[in-house]
Design a protein around this motif. Structure first.
Motif, PDB file in Angstrom:
ATOM      1  N   HIS A 165      -8.988  -4.072   5.796  1.00 22.00           N
ATOM      2  CA  HIS A 165     -10.221  -4.763   5.398  1.00 22.00           C
ATOM      3  C   HIS A 165     -10.034  -6.238   5.725  1.00 22.00           C
ATOM      4  O   HIS A 165      -9.395  -6.975   4.977  1.00 22.00           O
ATOM      5  N   CYS A 169     -13.121   4.199  -1.282  1.00 26.69           N
ATOM      6  CA  CYS A 169     -13.780   3.251  -0.378  1.00 26.69           C
ATOM      7  C   CYS A 169     -15.295   3.440  -0.371  1.00 26.69           C
ATOM      8  O   CYS A 169     -16.053   2.464  -0.390  1.00 26.69           O
ATOM      9  N   LEU A 192     -17.588   1.551   6.359  1.00 22.14           N
ATOM     10  CA  LEU A 192     -16.274   2.100   6.679  1.00 22.14           C
ATOM     11  C   LEU A 192     -16.274   2.867   7.997  1.00 22.14           C
ATOM     12  O   LEU A 192     -17.134   3.696   8.253  1.00 22.14           O
ATOM     13  N   ILE A 207      -4.942   0.795  -3.167  1.00 17.52           N
ATOM     14  CA  ILE A 207      -6.309   0.720  -2.642  1.00 17.52           C
ATOM     15  C   ILE A 207      -7.304   0.621  -3.787  1.00 17.52           C
ATOM     16  O   ILE A 207      -8.242  -0.190  -3.759  1.00 17.52           O
ATOM     17  N   LEU A 264     -10.447   2.938   7.561  1.00 18.43           N
ATOM     18  CA  LEU A 264      -9.559   3.777   6.760  1.00 18.43           C
ATOM     19  C   LEU A 264      -8.883   4.771   7.685  1.00 18.43           C
ATOM     20  O   LEU A 264      -9.548   5.568   8.348  1.00 18.43           O
ATOM     21  N   LEU A 314      -5.891   1.432   4.372  1.00 15.27           N
ATOM     22  CA  LEU A 314      -7.118   0.662   4.472  1.00 15.27           C
ATOM     23  C   LEU A 314      -6.851  -0.674   5.146  1.00 15.27           C
ATOM     24  O   LEU A 314      -5.927  -1.401   4.769  1.00 15.27           O
ATOM     25  N   TRP A 318      -1.930   0.560   1.769  1.00 19.56           N
ATOM     26  CA  TRP A 318      -1.652   1.943   2.183  1.00 19.56           C
ATOM     27  C   TRP A 318      -1.129   2.834   1.062  1.00 19.56           C
ATOM     28  O   TRP A 318      -0.483   3.838   1.295  1.00 19.56           O
ATOM     29  N   ALA A 362     -14.547  -2.355   7.540  1.00 20.71           N
ATOM     30  CA  ALA A 362     -13.228  -1.863   7.151  1.00 20.71           C
ATOM     31  C   ALA A 362     -12.913  -0.584   7.915  1.00 20.71           C
ATOM     32  O   ALA A 362     -13.814   0.130   8.376  1.00 20.71           O
ATOM     33  N   GLY A 384      -8.480   8.292  -1.089  1.00 16.19           N
ATOM     34  CA  GLY A 384      -8.713   6.971  -0.531  1.00 16.19           C
ATOM     35  C   GLY A 384     -10.121   6.816   0.005  1.00 16.19           C
ATOM     36  O   GLY A 384     -10.761   5.768  -0.185  1.00 16.19           O
ATOM     37  N   TRP A 385     -10.610   7.847   0.669  1.00 21.90           N
ATOM     38  CA  TRP A 385     -11.966   7.798   1.230  1.00 21.90           C
ATOM     39  C   TRP A 385     -13.005   7.720   0.131  1.00 21.90           C
ATOM     40  O   TRP A 385     -13.963   6.936   0.215  1.00 21.90           O
TER      41      TRP A 385
END
Length: 217
Positions: A60, A24, A31, A71, A6, A58, A66, A4, A20-21
């Protein structure tokens, strides 16, 4: 090759990129992180990725997502074993509610206390709107910690709600916001989280200038 990608803005300034990070990484994605600058070429690339200019974004496989809550929802579906939401239905609903409140609210706090991981201020003057938002955050944290026993908002492990409030913890550190002991302990727990330490270490290596893409703070 990572499974994936990011796409984020500044690690130092972008609270949404951090959220977001964290999500994930909590989900266990392999990632690759792509950091975009504010130059025209990067803005054109981001427009191609997502018409709204929003980060994080993201990718994937064939899926593109987004928005942070989108997410989060996507990751709970594709990585149920990661436990991004509490096991109990009532607790899951509570977690979703306070995550949504952070996603859509606290405008005064965002404006008055923008995220800046490298900065430290003493005697920072807070105006009324920001103080009201801080009081609400304290209420949210205290209610959850009291009900679920800590050390995270919903018990022994961090969930989506903790990722959503993690950037607020950094703001409270940056601007020296005084907190009740239970909230201060929670703030410190988040700041000591291994994922937060990893993000902050990477932020220290970024250029000083604020990225123009990061308008949401």
């Amino acid at each position: 090759m990572a499974e994936a990608t990011l796409t984020i803005s500044s690690r130092n300034y972008s609270s949404w990129s951090l959220r977001g990070w964290l999500l994930c990484r909590m989900a266990g994605l392999d990632l690759d992180v792509q950091v975009l600058s504010g130059d025209p070429a990067s803005r054109a690339e981001l427009l191609h990725l997502t018409p709204s200019f929003l980060v994080p974004r993201l990718t994937h496989g064939a899926v593109r997502v987004w928005d942070v809550l989108a997410i989060a929802q996507y990751l709970t579906e594709v990585r149920p074993e990661a436990g991004l939401l509490p096991d109990d239905l009532a607790m899951r609903s509570w977690s979703r509610s306070i995550s949504g409140e952070m996603h859509g609210g606290f405008i005064n706090l965002r404006s008055a206390l923008p995220m800046n991981l490298r900065a430290r201020y003493t005697d920072f003057k807070l105006w009324g709107g920001a103080q009201a938002d801080i009081a609400r955050v304290v209420e949210i944290w205290q209610d959850a910690l009291k009900a679920h026993g800590g050390p995270y908002l919903f018990g022994a492990r961090p969930v989506v709600a903790d990722a959503m409030y993690a950037p607020v913890c950094t703001r409270f550190v940056t601007y020296g916001v005084a907190l009740p002991p239970d909230c201060a302990a929670y703030r410190d727990r988040i700041m000591e989280w291994d994922l937060m330490r990893e993000w902050i270490a990477a932020a220290e290596d970024e250029p000083e200038e604020i990225e123009e893409l990061d308008m949401e703070f």
